[in-house]
Design an enzyme around this catalytic site. Structure first.
Site, PDB file in Angstrom:
ATOM      1  N   ASP A 183      -4.709  -9.292  57.378  1.00  0.00           N
ATOM      2  CA  ASP A 183      -4.099  -9.051  56.067  1.00  0.00           C
ATOM      3  C   ASP A 183      -5.208  -8.785  55.046  1.00  0.00           C
ATOM      4  O   ASP A 183      -6.069  -9.643  54.831  1.00  0.00           O
ATOM      5  CB  ASP A 183      -3.267 -10.270  55.651  1.00  0.00           C
ATOM      6  CG  ASP A 183      -2.570 -10.049  54.322  1.00  0.00           C
ATOM      7  OD1 ASP A 183      -3.110 -10.529  53.301  1.00  0.00           O
ATOM      8  OD2 ASP A 183      -1.537  -9.387  54.286  1.00  0.00           O
ATOM      9  N   ASP A 220       4.679 -11.332  53.340  1.00  0.00           N
ATOM     10  CA  ASP A 220       4.661  -9.869  53.196  1.00  0.00           C
ATOM     11  C   ASP A 220       6.034  -9.282  53.513  1.00  0.00           C
ATOM     12  O   ASP A 220       6.525  -8.390  52.805  1.00  0.00           O
ATOM     13  CB  ASP A 220       3.613  -9.250  54.134  1.00  0.00           C
ATOM     14  CG  ASP A 220       2.204  -9.371  53.580  1.00  0.00           C
ATOM     15  OD1 ASP A 220       2.076  -9.846  52.435  1.00  0.00           O
ATOM     16  OD2 ASP A 220       1.241  -9.010  54.270  1.00  0.00           O
ATOM     17  N   THR A 241      -1.788  -3.981  50.441  1.00  0.00           N
ATOM     18  CA  THR A 241      -3.065  -4.473  49.901  1.00  0.00           C
ATOM     19  C   THR A 241      -4.255  -3.790  50.574  1.00  0.00           C
ATOM     20  O   THR A 241      -5.266  -3.538  49.928  1.00  0.00           O
ATOM     21  CB  THR A 241      -3.182  -5.999  50.091  1.00  0.00           C
ATOM     22  OG1 THR A 241      -2.903  -6.326  51.448  1.00  0.00           O
ATOM     23  CG2 THR A 241      -2.218  -6.732  49.196  1.00  0.00           C
ATOM     24  N   THR A 242      -4.136  -3.485  51.878  1.00  0.00           N
ATOM     25  CA  THR A 242      -5.237  -2.813  52.590  1.00  0.00           C
ATOM     26  C   THR A 242      -5.327  -1.359  52.142  1.00  0.00           C
ATOM     27  O   THR A 242      -6.415  -0.855  51.856  1.00  0.00           O
ATOM     28  CB  THR A 242      -5.012  -2.896  54.109  1.00  0.00           C
ATOM     29  OG1 THR A 242      -4.813  -4.262  54.479  1.00  0.00           O
ATOM     30  CG2 THR A 242      -6.203  -2.351  54.867  1.00  0.00           C
TER      31      THR A 242
END
Length: 551
Positions: free
Chosen positions: A60, A393, A93-94
């Site tokens: 994550d 998530d 987020t990545t």
């Protein structure tokens, strides 16, 4: 000859102009390279050791960057991006870090050619506007009441996570939790507060398949008098308090002067009477369970046991709020103010169960719970922590879909469509601005390129094939193409028919956050860092003589 004037402190470090800009770009690129391999369903895991010697095992992006300690201000700003993305939409987020790093990377040649940063920023702004238009064209709505469609979407969004190997378990848990806590505000608006009303409780032991969503609340507490209070009650009447059921102690040191021995007895009797009065107020409404956030004395417990009432003390405020929402009870601040309407009758079962070495209280089978607890089971704490991150998530994705049911194709299809459109539109722009505008399209290709790279496909051949598919589609005058990369095999496929979709909110937020952050970092031309007053480093101090009035 003019004498140089030193304005800044001797300990101050300063970077100016291009040196500062190139330093920022290098720092941002370094951060994005750390998590580049964690994108897509074939992503790699990162093992991080924290300061306490604990292990974090995750892919994550936000969890990785949260654990990393960086010193460069631009790198800190990049890490802040993933936090913003996580708080705003809970996913992507990545992608946002990789995209921001790539947008800054493509800006580097323009700075080398002495193009002014403001011109580059202007080109980026126009590119962002057109990118959002392309995302709008690609968007399509789904029926949020169709569970099968919703499961497919949530599964495709968390297919990059550790838990995707357990099938649709996480998607099922996330959907059940969101549907439980969702409240209709009227006018088509909904309120879904995941943070306060969907609690995740991790219990080591058992298997992943034992995870479930409770129609009610669970917390780690036992009754006050285990041997004499009931641990299982059907259809309980629940009373919630946030006042202590014990005599009031003095806040500071209290002195009482007693002249007769009878006064001491009267004082003790008064305390007992106060507790008896409080218990009588409670017993009058015949609750089965009393839960208080504060203390509960032995004498109060004795009176409640005689009345056949089970009691739990020192519960967290957040847990008390969840119980109130699940059972329909109202939290009471003083026992004299209790009314019949404050008693919660919505729960079907109150039960205290021993799991491992701990006792857990379940208030479940509620009629219309607007709060829930997700119970996670697993072999070790590390696995449970990763499952919790994946579940949060998944709940974020499910919440986004319920709030805004528009979807866009995933698998890099959206990014390639944006790249294609910006390439076409760049030719219509005048002046130098068209080059930064076009470069945003090139930077968007980093997502499909990374997906292909992470699953071991031939990057050049795959991207060329994908570009050709989008070019064919554009030549036919059709709307933007939905061909992307299958993250499992690396093949070029129509991701819309494959069922790889992403929420519109996540995709739009990713582009807005990444490009706006790149613009901000490009506009920095001076970085000044020095020792603060609190630091006692070597070198001359900037403190003057002490002011006598300070003492």
């Amino acid at each position: 000859m003019q004498v140089p004037v030193h304005v800044l402190n001797a300990n101050t470090k300063r970077e100016q102009g291009k040196k500062a800009q190139f330093g920022n770009i290098a720092a941002a690129k370094a951060v994005s390279d750390i998590i580049r391999t964690t994108l897509g369903p074939r992503s790699m895991l990162k093992m991080l050791l924290d300061a306490n010697g604990g292990i974090v095992l995750t892919n994550d992006g936000h969890a990785i960057l949260r654990e990393i300690d960086v010193s460069h201000p631009a790198a800190k700003s990049m890490i802040q991006l993933s936090r913003t993305q996580d708080e705003e939409v809970g996913d992507g987020t990545t992608s946002v870090i990789i995209l921001a790093g790539e947008v800054l990377h493509v800006a580097e040649p323009f700075l080398e050619r002495n193009i002014h940063p403001i011109v580059i920023v202007k080109g980026f702004s126009r590119a962002l506007e057109d990118a959002i238009k392309v995302i709008d064209e690609l968007a399509f709505s789904i029926d949020v009441n169709d569970r099968e469609q919703m499961l497919k979407v949530v599964n495709s969004c968390i297919a990059t996570k550790f838990t995707h190997r357990f099938g649709s378990l996480m998607a099922d848990l996330a959907l059940d939790a969101i549907q439980t806590i969702s409240t209709d505000l009227g006018d088509g608006r909904r309120d879904i507060d995941v943070k306060n009303y969907a609690k995740v409780e991790k219990i080591p032991g058992g298997t992943i398949e034992d995870c479930k969503v409770l129609r009610g609340v669970m917390f780690n507490k036992d009754v006050v008098v285990p041997g004499r209070m009931r641990r299982k009650i059907q259809n309980p009447r629940v009373l919630l308090l946030d006042c202590p059921l014990e005599y009031k102690k003095g806040e500071n040191q209290t002195n009482v002067e007693l002249f007769k021995e009878e006064d001491w007895s009267a004082l003790l009797k008064q305390e007992e009477e106060q507790i008896r009065r409080m218990c009588d107020d409670i017993i009058a409404f015949k609750p089965d369970v009393v839960i208080t956030e504060k203390g509960l004395s032995d004498l109060a417990a004795h009176h409640l046991v005689k009345a056949g009432i089970s009691a739990i003390r020192r519960l967290r405020k957040t847990d008390n709020n969840r119980i109130a929402r699940a059972t329909g009870a109202t939290i009471v601040h003083r026992t004299e103010e209790i009314q019949e309407s404050d008693i919660g009758t919505g729960a079907g079962l109150f039960e205290v169960v021993k799991i491992g070495d701990d006792f857990f209280t379940f208030i479940v089978d509620c009629k219309d719970p607007k709060a829930c607890t997700v119970v996670l089971r697993g072999a070790s704490k590390e696995i449970l922590n990763e499952v919790e991150r994946n579940l949060i998530d998944a709940m974020g994705v499910a919440r986004n879909i319920v709030m805004d049911p528009r979807m866009v194709p995933g698998g890099g299809a959206c990014e390639m469509a944006i790249s294609r459109r910006l390439e076409e539109r760049a030719a219509t722009l005048d002046g130098v601005e068209q080059w930064p505008y076009r470069s945003v399209g090139a930077a968007a290709e980093v997502i499909p390129r990374t997906l292909a790279q992470n699953c071991g496909a031939n990057i050049i051949r795959t991207l060329t094939k994908l570009r050709a598919k989008h070019a064919e589609h554009a030549a036919a005058g059709a709307p933007p193409c939905s061909f992307g990369i299958d993250g499992m095999t690396g093949d070029v496929v129509d991701v819309r028919t494959l069922g790889v979709w992403e929420p519109y909110q996540v995709k739009a937020q990713t582009f807005k956050t990444a490009i706006e952050a790149a613009q901000m970092l490009l506009r920095i031309d001076d970085i000044v860092s020095g020792l603060s007053k609190k630091d006692k480093g070597p070198g001359p101090s900037n403190k003057g003589p002490a002011d006598p009035e300070d003492n």
